[in-house]
Design a protein around this motif. Structure first.
Motif, PDB file in Angstrom:
ATOM      1  N   GLU A   3      -3.476   4.535  -4.950  1.00  0.00           N
ATOM      2  CA  GLU A   3      -2.787   3.634  -5.868  1.00  0.00           C
ATOM      3  C   GLU A   3      -1.397   3.381  -5.305  1.00  0.00           C
ATOM      4  N   VAL A   4      -0.987   2.130  -5.377  1.00  0.00           N
ATOM      5  CA  VAL A   4       0.371   1.760  -4.988  1.00  0.00           C
ATOM      6  C   VAL A   4       1.064   1.231  -6.235  1.00  0.00           C
ATOM      7  N   TYR A   5       2.181   1.854  -6.604  1.00  0.00           N
ATOM      8  CA  TYR A   5       2.964   1.393  -7.749  1.00  0.00           C
ATOM      9  C   TYR A   5       4.340   0.964  -7.244  1.00  0.00           C
ATOM     10  N   VAL A   6       4.743  -0.218  -7.632  1.00  0.00           N
ATOM     11  CA  VAL A   6       6.061  -0.731  -7.267  1.00  0.00           C
ATOM     12  C   VAL A   6       6.769  -1.135  -8.552  1.00  0.00           C
ATOM     13  N   SER A   7       7.960  -0.602  -8.769  1.00  0.00           N
ATOM     14  CA  SER A   7       8.712  -0.943  -9.974  1.00  0.00           C
ATOM     15  C   SER A   7       9.336  -2.330  -9.831  1.00  0.00           C
ATOM     16  N   PRO A  28       6.994  -5.183 -12.339  1.00  0.00           N
ATOM     17  CA  PRO A  28       6.309  -4.061 -11.686  1.00  0.00           C
ATOM     18  C   PRO A  28       4.805  -4.323 -11.583  1.00  0.00           C
ATOM     19  N   TYR A  29       4.180  -3.700 -10.595  1.00  0.00           N
ATOM     20  CA  TYR A  29       2.732  -3.826 -10.463  1.00  0.00           C
ATOM     21  C   TYR A  29       2.147  -2.551  -9.888  1.00  0.00           C
ATOM     22  N   SER A  30       0.843  -2.397 -10.105  1.00  0.00           N
ATOM     23  CA  SER A  30       0.105  -1.249  -9.603  1.00  0.00           C
ATOM     24  C   SER A  30      -1.211  -1.766  -9.023  1.00  0.00           C
ATOM     25  N   ASN A  52      -7.276  -4.007  -3.855  1.00  0.00           N
ATOM     26  CA  ASN A  52      -7.038  -4.539  -5.191  1.00  0.00           C
ATOM     27  C   ASN A  52      -8.316  -4.436  -6.027  1.00  0.00           C
ATOM     28  N   TYR A  58      -0.589 -10.137  -8.944  1.00  0.00           N
ATOM     29  CA  TYR A  58       0.779  -9.666  -8.798  1.00  0.00           C
ATOM     30  C   TYR A  58       1.459 -10.410  -7.664  1.00  0.00           C
ATOM     31  N   ASN A  60       4.384 -10.044  -4.460  1.00  0.00           N
ATOM     32  CA  ASN A  60       5.155  -9.079  -3.685  1.00  0.00           C
ATOM     33  C   ASN A  60       5.880  -9.691  -2.500  1.00  0.00           C
TER      34      ASN A  60
END
Length: 83
Positions: A3-7, A28-30, A52, A58, A60
């Protein structure tokens, strides 16, 4: 599985403290990814994965002409040879 989480990120660098210029940000996305490999023998393996996994929408990447959406649900596969 990863999992990649970016605030939340700010993408507009022209903000100079003026309330007339809003702070532009990307929410933010995950993203969940799945990958694996299977060895057929010492020298050959099959590789594959799904990016994904939940088909999340999302953003980026930001360019001068706007925000580009990230890739949706996609997959890949291949063969790896070693010698």
């Amino acid at each position: 599985m990863t999992e990649v989480y970016v605030s939340r990120q700010f993408w507009q660098d022209t903000y100079i403290g003026s309330p007339a210029i809003p702070k532009a940000h990307i929410p933010p996305y995950s993203v969940f990814n799945l990958s694996g490999e299977f060895y057929l023998n010492k020298y050959v393996r099959l590789i594959g994965g799904i990016s994904n996994l939940t088909d999340a929408k999302y953003y980026n990447r930001v360019f001068a002409n706007g925000i580009e959406p990230a890739p949706r649900f996609s997959g890949y596969g291949g063969i790896s040879l070693s010698f």
